[in-house]
Design a protein around this motif. Structure first.
Motif, PDB file in Angstrom:
ATOM      1  N   ARG A  94      22.018  27.327  28.783  1.00  0.00           N
ATOM      2  CA  ARG A  94      20.913  27.684  27.884  1.00  0.00           C
ATOM      3  C   ARG A  94      19.943  26.534  27.706  1.00  0.00           C
ATOM      4  O   ARG A  94      18.752  26.741  27.446  1.00  0.00           O
ATOM      5  CB  ARG A  94      21.448  28.105  26.512  1.00  0.00           C
ATOM      6  N   HIS A  95      20.442  25.312  27.831  1.00  0.00           N
ATOM      7  CA  HIS A  95      19.586  24.138  27.657  1.00  0.00           C
ATOM      8  C   HIS A  95      19.015  23.633  28.979  1.00  0.00           C
ATOM      9  O   HIS A  95      18.504  22.520  29.044  1.00  0.00           O
ATOM     10  CB  HIS A  95      20.350  23.039  26.922  1.00  0.00           C
ATOM     11  N   TYR A 152      20.361  22.944  32.040  1.00  0.00           N
ATOM     12  CA  TYR A 152      21.054  22.035  32.947  1.00  0.00           C
ATOM     13  C   TYR A 152      21.435  22.740  34.245  1.00  0.00           C
ATOM     14  O   TYR A 152      21.854  23.899  34.231  1.00  0.00           O
ATOM     15  CB  TYR A 152      22.346  21.508  32.314  1.00  0.00           C
ATOM     16  N   GLU A 157      28.416  19.563  21.339  1.00  0.00           N
ATOM     17  CA  GLU A 157      27.193  20.036  21.983  1.00  0.00           C
ATOM     18  C   GLU A 157      26.020  19.092  21.720  1.00  0.00           C
ATOM     19  O   GLU A 157      25.252  18.762  22.632  1.00  0.00           O
ATOM     20  CB  GLU A 157      26.880  21.453  21.512  1.00  0.00           C
ATOM     21  N   ARG A 158      25.868  18.655  20.492  1.00  0.00           N
ATOM     22  CA  ARG A 158      24.811  17.685  20.212  1.00  0.00           C
ATOM     23  C   ARG A 158      25.055  16.390  20.979  1.00  0.00           C
ATOM     24  O   ARG A 158      24.118  15.735  21.432  1.00  0.00           O
ATOM     25  CB  ARG A 158      24.744  17.396  18.716  1.00  0.00           C
ATOM     26  N   VAL A 202      23.725  16.582  24.531  1.00  0.00           N
ATOM     27  CA  VAL A 202      22.268  16.425  24.607  1.00  0.00           C
ATOM     28  C   VAL A 202      21.876  14.974  24.364  1.00  0.00           C
ATOM     29  O   VAL A 202      21.041  14.403  25.080  1.00  0.00           O
ATOM     30  CB  VAL A 202      21.587  17.358  23.581  1.00  0.00           C
TER      31      VAL A 202
END
Length: 237
Positions: A32-33, A35, A224-225, A228
């Motif tokens: 979703r981000h 990658y 998750e943070r 990133v």
């Protein structure tokens, strides 16, 4: 960093931590981000200098096991050159017990997880499931990985971690004194930390023994943070 960040997920080692199912919990987040994701079942890829040079984030889930000299050298070189490195629980904090160079890279090593009172132990993993609190530090209350979170409760393995002073601790946990344990005062261990290594960023989250812990909203947010935050930045390219 390339326009599309590249994530390398390396998994294996002790099957008790379910490395395949555990890492697959986070693949949709990475997708979703934006990658591009490569998944490897061994650490051999760490010795591939070309692939490691193109990687912006390394997610490692390899408990215990062993690592070759060239593989470890490749991992360390990639992080020093700007690749992010992260993981949870034994997949990063109890990897490659034979390797002092891996220990130096992440800055902390699992030592034990204290157990319940001996009369309550039946010989299974649950013997080490204790209720405990993850306490944010002053730094953790401001850091992008943990800002906005409050202290939270878990009932799972509580990692006792041996560590050095180069880590930046975002959260801690305290091992209390109990009659059946030999220590004489409460012991504070880092539960979440970051580490700057060359141009790279490292994030270690110690909760994560089982899938239900990884699905805890606080634990999952931190992991998750952390992915990133650790990812190679433009200044590290």
């Amino acid at each position: 960093m390339t326009q599309q960040p590249r994530a390398l997920v390396v998994r294996g080692g002790w099957e008790g931590h379910q490395p395949v199912r555990a890492t697959e919990l986070f693949l949709p987040f990475l997708e979703r981000h934006g990658y591009a994701i490569r998944v490897e079942e061994t650490t051999e890829v760490y010795a591939d200098a070309g692939e490691m040079g193109r990687t912006d984030l390394i997610v490692q889930c390899v408990t215990m096991s062993q690592i070759g000299r060239e593989e470890l050298a490749g991992l360390r070189a990639a992080v020093a050159a700007g690749a992010g490195f992260t993981g949870w629980h034994g997949g990063i904090a109890d990897s490659f017990r034979n390797s002092s160079d891996h220990l130096q890279l992440i800055g902390g090593q699992f030592a034990t997880h204290p157990s319940k009172e001996p009369g309550q132990c039946g010989g299974g993993q649950e013997d080490n499931y204790l209720p405990y609190t993850v306490n944010l530090t002053a730094l953790g209350r401001e850091h992008p990985i943990t800002a906005g979170l409050a202290d939270f409760e878990l009932e799972t393995e509580q990692y006792w971690v041996l560590h050095d002073d180069l880590i930046d601790v975002l959260a801690t946990t305290t091992h209390p004194v109990r009659p059946w344990h030999p220590w004489h005062r409460p012991i504070v261990s880092p539960a979440v930390w970051t580490r700057l290594w060359g141009a790279g960023r490292i994030v270690v989250t110690t909760p994560g023994h089982s899938l239900d812990v990884l699905e805890n909203s606080n634990v999952r947010t931190v992991i998750e943070r952390g992915m990133v935050w650790a990812t190679r930045t433009a200044s590290a390219s």
